[in-house]
Design a protein around this motif. Sequence first.
Motif, PDB file in Angstrom:
ATOM      1  N   THR A  35       0.642  -1.204  -0.058  1.00 20.77           N
ATOM      2  CA  THR A  35      -0.111   0.035   0.026  1.00 20.77           C
ATOM      3  C   THR A  35       1.002   1.226  -0.012  1.00 20.77           C
ATOM      4  OG1 THR A  35      -0.134  -0.192   2.183  1.00 20.77           O
ATOM      5  CG2 THR A  35      -1.933  -1.045   1.001  1.00 20.77           C
ATOM      6  N   SER A  36       2.089   1.139  -0.159  1.00 22.63           N
ATOM      7  CA  SER A  36       3.100   2.365  -0.236  1.00 22.63           C
ATOM      8  C   SER A  36       4.515   2.070  -0.956  1.00 22.63           C
ATOM      9  CB  SER A  36       3.366   2.714   1.252  1.00 22.63           C
ATOM     10  OG  SER A  36       4.407   1.689   1.762  1.00 22.63           O
ATOM     11  N   GLY A  37       4.868   3.109  -1.323  1.00 18.93           N
ATOM     12  CA  GLY A  37       6.310   3.045  -2.134  1.00 18.93           C
ATOM     13  C   GLY A  37       7.205   2.340  -1.238  1.00 18.93           C
ATOM     14  N   ASP A  38       7.314   2.437   0.073  1.00 22.15           N
ATOM     15  CA  ASP A  38       8.434   2.071   1.001  1.00 22.15           C
ATOM     16  C   ASP A  38       8.233   0.426   1.143  1.00 22.15           C
ATOM     17  OD1 ASP A  38       9.657   4.175   1.686  1.00 22.15           O
ATOM     18  OD2 ASP A  38       8.464   4.804   3.226  1.00 22.15           O
ATOM     19  N   VAL A  56       1.362   5.641  -9.746  1.00 21.96           N
ATOM     20  CA  VAL A  56       2.437   6.528  -9.884  1.00 21.96           C
ATOM     21  C   VAL A  56       2.308   7.400  -8.841  1.00 21.96           C
ATOM     22  CG1 VAL A  56       2.841   8.546 -11.146  1.00 21.96           C
ATOM     23  CG2 VAL A  56       2.221   6.668 -12.435  1.00 21.96           C
ATOM     24  N   ARG A  57       1.025   7.890  -8.392  1.00 12.28           N
ATOM     25  CA  ARG A  57       1.150   9.142  -7.114  1.00 12.28           C
ATOM     26  C   ARG A  57       0.396   8.283  -6.013  1.00 12.28           C
ATOM     27  NH1 ARG A  57      -0.929  12.531 -11.623  1.00 12.28           N
ATOM     28  NH2 ARG A  57       0.726  13.631 -12.268  1.00 12.28           N
ATOM     29  N   MET A  58       1.425   8.130  -5.109  1.00 10.07           N
ATOM     30  CA  MET A  58       1.116   7.753  -3.563  1.00 10.07           C
ATOM     31  C   MET A  58       1.757   8.558  -2.572  1.00 10.07           C
ATOM     32  SD  MET A  58       1.731   3.581  -4.086  1.00 10.07           S
ATOM     33  CE  MET A  58       3.443   3.674  -4.746  1.00 10.07           C
ATOM     34  N   PRO A  59       1.323   8.728  -1.514  1.00  3.04           N
ATOM     35  CA  PRO A  59       1.871   9.727  -0.515  1.00  3.04           C
ATOM     36  C   PRO A  59       3.430   8.897  -0.007  1.00  3.04           C
ATOM     37  CG  PRO A  59      -0.289   8.683   0.181  1.00  3.04           C
ATOM     38  CD  PRO A  59       0.081   8.193  -1.067  1.00  3.04           C
ATOM     39  N   GLY A  60       4.245   9.870   0.031  1.00  2.00           N
ATOM     40  CA  GLY A  60       5.774   9.598   0.397  1.00  2.00           C
ATOM     41  C   GLY A  60       6.050   9.307  -0.700  1.00  2.00           C
ATOM     42  N   VAL A  61       6.677   7.823  -0.691  1.00  2.00           N
ATOM     43  CA  VAL A  61       7.400   7.586  -2.013  1.00  2.00           C
ATOM     44  C   VAL A  61       6.574   7.263  -2.888  1.00  2.00           C
ATOM     45  CG1 VAL A  61       9.047   5.721  -2.747  1.00  2.00           C
ATOM     46  CG2 VAL A  61       9.343   6.693  -0.399  1.00  2.00           C
ATOM     47  N   SER A  62       6.681   7.699  -4.159  1.00  2.00           N
ATOM     48  CA  SER A  62       5.903   7.768  -5.463  1.00  2.00           C
ATOM     49  C   SER A  62       6.336   6.642  -6.296  1.00  2.00           C
ATOM     50  CB  SER A  62       5.782   8.869  -6.520  1.00  2.00           C
ATOM     51  OG  SER A  62       7.279   9.015  -6.953  1.00  2.00           O
ATOM     52  N   GLY A  63       5.623   6.100  -7.304  1.00  2.00           N
ATOM     53  CA  GLY A  63       5.825   5.007  -7.942  1.00  2.00           C
ATOM     54  C   GLY A  63       6.971   5.246  -8.719  1.00  2.00           C
ATOM     55  N   LEU A  64       7.266   6.572  -9.362  1.00  2.20           N
ATOM     56  CA  LEU A  64       8.533   6.930 -10.192  1.00  2.20           C
ATOM     57  C   LEU A  64       9.824   6.695  -9.075  1.00  2.20           C
ATOM     58  CD1 LEU A  64       7.321  10.004 -12.376  1.00  2.20           C
ATOM     59  CD2 LEU A  64       7.886   7.509 -13.112  1.00  2.20           C
TER      60      LEU A  64
END
Length: 181
Positions: A35-38, A56-64
């Motif tokens: 549920t997060s980039g981390d 692509v757009r997630m809070p904190g660490v983004s997909g990019l």
Amino acid sequence: MQSDAKILIVDDHEETLYALESSLAPLGYRLARATSGDEALKQVLRGQVGLLLLDVRMPGVSGLDVVRYMRRVEQTQNIPVILLTGFGADHELTAGAFELGVADLVMKPTDPWVLRTKVRYLYDAHQRQRVLEEEVRELRALVKGTAEAEEPHPGPALTHPDARVPPQRDSPAATSANDRT
């Protein structure tokens, strides 16, 4: 081609994760979620990820950001990534994603049939590549082991008893005889 590698689905919205899992379930592949980039990075670095579907757009660490990090780490740089976005076509996003080596950029909501087709192709291609790389490693080890086991080829065991017979062209004696002339 059955594999223990999983498809990691990453999105910060639970309903999107559920929809993607439902779309991909008919393929029969192992699915995992984050549920997060981390969390995605942790799972990718633990290994056994054969494909990443990444918002692509997630809070904190983004997909990019996740993709940038993956491309710098040898063990993760060849994992195929499909980026997912719900914000429509964006030229800068598209250019940046493909510059990072992303396999595809898909708009949400996704067409389940199209998504399954893309996932099946990319996942299977990645698994075939992994199998070929393993076979190459095994063959190299076999060749290296064979080469180490062989001793260098010695010269002729005995010289010809009649010194008037000229040596063969390719023999070491011929080479040294030609050097003297």
